[in-house]
Design a protein around this motif. Structure first.
Motif, PDB file in Angstrom:
ATOM      1  N   ILE A 213       5.764  20.059  -2.819  1.00 30.70           N
ATOM      2  CA  ILE A 213       6.337  18.638  -2.771  1.00 30.70           C
ATOM      3  C   ILE A 213       5.359  17.761  -2.024  1.00 30.70           C
ATOM      4  CG2 ILE A 213       8.036  17.394  -1.581  1.00 30.70           C
ATOM      5  CD1 ILE A 213       9.924  19.949  -1.795  1.00 30.70           C
ATOM      6  N   PRO A 214       4.906  16.782  -2.329  1.00 32.01           N
ATOM      7  CA  PRO A 214       3.927  15.954  -1.827  1.00 32.01           C
ATOM      8  C   PRO A 214       4.422  15.365  -0.563  1.00 32.01           C
ATOM      9  CG  PRO A 214       4.806  14.748  -3.724  1.00 32.01           C
ATOM     10  CD  PRO A 214       5.382  16.120  -3.970  1.00 32.01           C
ATOM     11  N   PHE A 215       3.756  15.419   0.369  1.00 33.04           N
ATOM     12  CA  PHE A 215       4.036  14.977   1.849  1.00 33.04           C
ATOM     13  C   PHE A 215       3.923  13.318   2.014  1.00 33.04           C
ATOM     14  CE2 PHE A 215       3.915  15.213   6.687  1.00 33.04           C
ATOM     15  CZ  PHE A 215       5.182  15.294   6.798  1.00 33.04           C
ATOM     16  N   GLY A 216       3.090  12.970   1.336  1.00 35.82           N
ATOM     17  CA  GLY A 216       2.761  11.590   1.149  1.00 35.82           C
ATOM     18  C   GLY A 216       4.070  10.465   1.159  1.00 35.82           C
ATOM     19  N   PRO A 217       4.809  10.654   0.353  1.00 33.94           N
ATOM     20  CA  PRO A 217       6.348   9.777   0.062  1.00 33.94           C
ATOM     21  C   PRO A 217       7.027   9.967   1.517  1.00 33.94           C
ATOM     22  CG  PRO A 217       5.614  10.829  -1.815  1.00 33.94           C
ATOM     23  CD  PRO A 217       4.714  11.449  -1.063  1.00 33.94           C
ATOM     24  N   PHE A 218       7.015  11.096   2.090  1.00 37.89           N
ATOM     25  CA  PHE A 218       7.907  11.116   3.448  1.00 37.89           C
ATOM     26  C   PHE A 218       7.288  10.553   4.327  1.00 37.89           C
ATOM     27  CE2 PHE A 218       8.887  15.036   0.868  1.00 37.89           C
ATOM     28  CZ  PHE A 218      10.203  14.695   0.630  1.00 37.89           C
ATOM     29  N   LEU A 219       5.787  10.502   4.556  1.00 39.60           N
ATOM     30  CA  LEU A 219       5.239   9.719   5.587  1.00 39.60           C
ATOM     31  C   LEU A 219       5.496   8.262   5.483  1.00 39.60           C
ATOM     32  CD1 LEU A 219       1.696  11.779   5.783  1.00 39.60           C
ATOM     33  CD2 LEU A 219       3.296  11.539   7.650  1.00 39.60           C
ATOM     34  N   ALA A 220       5.353   7.823   4.028  1.00 39.29           N
ATOM     35  CA  ALA A 220       5.500   6.584   3.887  1.00 39.29           C
ATOM     36  C   ALA A 220       7.070   6.196   4.397  1.00 39.29           C
ATOM     37  CB  ALA A 220       5.322   6.156   2.406  1.00 39.29           C
ATOM     38  N   GLY A 221       8.018   6.834   4.025  1.00 36.81           N
ATOM     39  CA  GLY A 221       9.360   6.809   4.266  1.00 36.81           C
ATOM     40  C   GLY A 221       9.448   6.508   5.920  1.00 36.81           C
ATOM     41  N   GLY A 222       8.815   7.570   6.817  1.00 40.54           N
ATOM     42  CA  GLY A 222       8.866   7.491   8.028  1.00 40.54           C
ATOM     43  C   GLY A 222       8.446   6.153   8.469  1.00 40.54           C
ATOM     44  N   ALA A 223       6.870   6.001   8.124  1.00 37.27           N
ATOM     45  CA  ALA A 223       6.573   4.502   8.372  1.00 37.27           C
ATOM     46  C   ALA A 223       7.598   3.395   8.377  1.00 37.27           C
ATOM     47  CB  ALA A 223       5.105   4.421   7.865  1.00 37.27           C
ATOM     48  N   VAL A 224       8.071   3.285   7.000  1.00 37.60           N
ATOM     49  CA  VAL A 224       9.011   2.271   6.962  1.00 37.60           C
ATOM     50  C   VAL A 224      10.045   2.330   7.784  1.00 37.60           C
ATOM     51  CG1 VAL A 224      10.579   1.154   5.115  1.00 37.60           C
ATOM     52  CG2 VAL A 224       8.284   1.932   4.498  1.00 37.60           C
ATOM     53  N   ILE A 225      10.739   3.414   8.492  1.00 40.69           N
ATOM     54  CA  ILE A 225      11.760   3.482   9.061  1.00 40.69           C
ATOM     55  C   ILE A 225      11.048   3.006  10.592  1.00 40.69           C
ATOM     56  CG2 ILE A 225      13.273   5.192  10.313  1.00 40.69           C
ATOM     57  CD1 ILE A 225      13.506   6.601   7.739  1.00 40.69           C
ATOM     58  N   TRP A 226      10.022   3.415  10.926  1.00 42.92           N
ATOM     59  CA  TRP A 226       9.448   2.948  12.336  1.00 42.92           C
ATOM     60  C   TRP A 226       9.312   1.478  12.193  1.00 42.92           C
ATOM     61  CZ3 TRP A 226       8.886   4.722  17.127  1.00 42.92           C
ATOM     62  CH2 TRP A 226       7.990   3.875  17.786  1.00 42.92           C
TER      63      TRP A 226
ATOM     64  N   LEU B   3       0.912  -1.081  -0.004  1.00 41.82           N
ATOM     65  CA  LEU B   3      -0.017  -0.059  -0.062  1.00 41.82           C
ATOM     66  C   LEU B   3       0.877   1.337   0.051  1.00 41.82           C
ATOM     67  CD1 LEU B   3      -2.842  -1.182   2.628  1.00 41.82           C
ATOM     68  CD2 LEU B   3      -3.037  -0.737   0.258  1.00 41.82           C
ATOM     69  N   LEU B   4       2.052   1.381   0.848  1.00 38.23           N
ATOM     70  CA  LEU B   4       2.572   2.615   0.970  1.00 38.23           C
ATOM     71  C   LEU B   4       3.464   2.849  -0.411  1.00 38.23           C
ATOM     72  CD1 LEU B   4       4.556   2.203   4.283  1.00 38.23           C
ATOM     73  CD2 LEU B   4       2.621   3.322   3.849  1.00 38.23           C
ATOM     74  N   VAL B   5       4.020   1.671  -1.247  1.00 40.84           N
ATOM     75  CA  VAL B   5       4.709   1.773  -2.516  1.00 40.84           C
ATOM     76  C   VAL B   5       3.525   2.347  -3.409  1.00 40.84           C
ATOM     77  CG1 VAL B   5       5.588   0.574  -4.534  1.00 40.84           C
ATOM     78  CG2 VAL B   5       6.533  -0.025  -2.004  1.00 40.84           C
ATOM     79  N   THR B   6       2.450   1.919  -3.555  1.00 43.94           N
ATOM     80  CA  THR B   6       1.327   2.502  -4.531  1.00 43.94           C
ATOM     81  C   THR B   6       1.132   3.670  -4.127  1.00 43.94           C
ATOM     82  OG1 THR B   6       0.472   0.189  -4.405  1.00 43.94           O
ATOM     83  CG2 THR B   6      -0.987   1.901  -5.293  1.00 43.94           C
ATOM     84  N   ILE B   7       0.717   3.992  -2.843  1.00 43.50           N
ATOM     85  CA  ILE B   7       0.373   5.502  -2.554  1.00 43.50           C
ATOM     86  C   ILE B   7       1.543   6.583  -2.809  1.00 43.50           C
ATOM     87  CG2 ILE B   7       0.273   7.080  -0.503  1.00 43.50           C
ATOM     88  CD1 ILE B   7      -1.560   4.710   0.723  1.00 43.50           C
ATOM     89  N   THR B   8       2.952   6.394  -2.604  1.00 42.74           N
ATOM     90  CA  THR B   8       4.075   7.031  -2.773  1.00 42.74           C
ATOM     91  C   THR B   8       4.126   7.299  -4.268  1.00 42.74           C
ATOM     92  OG1 THR B   8       5.555   5.979  -0.853  1.00 42.74           O
ATOM     93  CG2 THR B   8       6.632   7.073  -2.689  1.00 42.74           C
ATOM     94  N   PHE B   9       4.170   6.725  -5.139  1.00 35.53           N
ATOM     95  CA  PHE B   9       4.161   6.823  -6.614  1.00 35.53           C
ATOM     96  C   PHE B   9       3.249   7.518  -7.126  1.00 35.53           C
ATOM     97  CE2 PHE B   9       7.710   4.020  -5.796  1.00 35.53           C
ATOM     98  CZ  PHE B   9       8.710   4.327  -6.531  1.00 35.53           C
ATOM     99  N   ILE B  10       1.878   7.161  -6.558  1.00 42.31           N
ATOM    100  CA  ILE B  10       0.874   8.057  -7.104  1.00 42.31           C
ATOM    101  C   ILE B  10       0.898   9.450  -6.649  1.00 42.31           C
ATOM    102  CG2 ILE B  10      -1.702   8.371  -6.891  1.00 42.31           C
ATOM    103  CD1 ILE B  10      -2.312   5.524  -6.975  1.00 42.31           C
ATOM    104  N   ASP B  11       1.173   9.677  -5.387  1.00 42.26           N
ATOM    105  CA  ASP B  11       1.331  10.885  -4.906  1.00 42.26           C
ATOM    106  C   ASP B  11       2.415  11.628  -5.525  1.00 42.26           C
ATOM    107  OD1 ASP B  11       0.573  13.001  -3.284  1.00 42.26           O
ATOM    108  OD2 ASP B  11       1.801  12.451  -1.483  1.00 42.26           O
TER     109      ASP B  11
END
Length: 259
Positions: free
Chosen positions: A230-243, A112-120
């Motif tokens: 700059i879309p913020f979604g990819p950074f949220l996704a990156g923060g989620a992966v790090i956590w 889900l995160l990969v899909t959201i990141t690239f759409i955003d």
């Protein structure tokens, strides 16, 4: 590590790459309102069907030298990168969580995160058709995860959605401009559903840090008078992966150093 373990990691990577191939379809079709099931994969320029041996994740892009077999139009390397990234994330999930229900849950999560990141990144939108079912899936998954209870998940939804909603409302009130879309709010609610309420504030902090590290250089390159969204979604996704992978280590490091 025994050989069988490396074989399992290899299987997870291949499975993730196959899923990544499907995610490429989702990334292209969901924002366009098209079915992700039919018709079969085709070249967006000439409409020529992509045969199964031309659709092997990563390898087909290499063998075709990044071009359509029919019209020779260039195929962006991003398609192969999405497949490789998804494969890597699947292997990392298996490495960290082993043979457990959590592995299946977080395979769905990172997909889900990969899909959201690239759409955003493409359109600066996060479709509700992904984030809203993701919230439901994350809450349902809490009944399978021993370390995220249903109450942790529910609080994560409320804290995740509520915190960004307050930030967005406050920013709009002070600046009279919209600074954060509703898609980001629903995305953080989804992250809270999967990871629990304790992950929400660290994700906001890490994603803000990542956004600063990327956004400030881009603003300096573009210039003070240039408009930069700059879309913020990819950074949220990156923060989620790090956590997801290193959250406990980061929390322990912070507590030992600052508290």
């Amino acid at each position: 590590m025994p050989l069988e373990y490396y074989l399992l990691l290899g299987f997870a990577f291949v499975l993730g790459a196959v899923v990544g191939s499907f995610l490429n379809v989702c990334i292209y079709r969901i924002p366009a309102g098209e079915s992700i099931v039919s018709p079969r994969s085709r070249c967006p320029r000439c409409g020529g069907p992509i045969r199964w041996y031309q659709n092997i994740p990563i390898l087909s892009w290499i063998f075709l030298r990044g071009r359509c077999a029919s019209c020779q139009v260039r195929i962006p390397i991003r398609y192969a990168l999405v497949e490789a990234l998804t494969g890597l994330l699947f292997a990392m999930v298996l490495y960290y969580f082993g043979i457990h229900w959590a592995t299946v849950v977080f395979w769905v999560f990172v997909a889900l995160l990969v899909t959201i990141t690239f759409i955003d990144l493409d359109l600066q939108i996060i479709p509700d058709v992904i984030s809203l079912p993701g919230i439901v899936l994350g809450f349902g998954a809490s009944f399978l995860l021993p370390w995220v209870s249903w109450s942790d998940s529910l609080l994560g939804i409320l804290l995740g959605g509520g915190s960004l909603f307050l930030v967005a409302v406050s920013y709009e009130f002070l600046t009279k401009k919209e600074g954060m879309g509703g898609g980001d709010i629903k995305l953080l609610a989804m992250l809270g559903a999967f990871l629990g309420w304790k992950a929400v504030l660290p994700i906001i902090f890490v994603s803000s840090l990542l956004g600063t590290l990327v956004g400030v250089p881009l603003m300096l390159i573009k210039g003070a008078d240039g408009k930069l969204a700059i879309p913020f979604g990819p950074f949220l996704a990156g923060g989620a992966v790090i956590w997801l992978f290193w959250g406990e280590l980061l929390a322990d490091w912070y507590l030992q150093r600052f508290l």
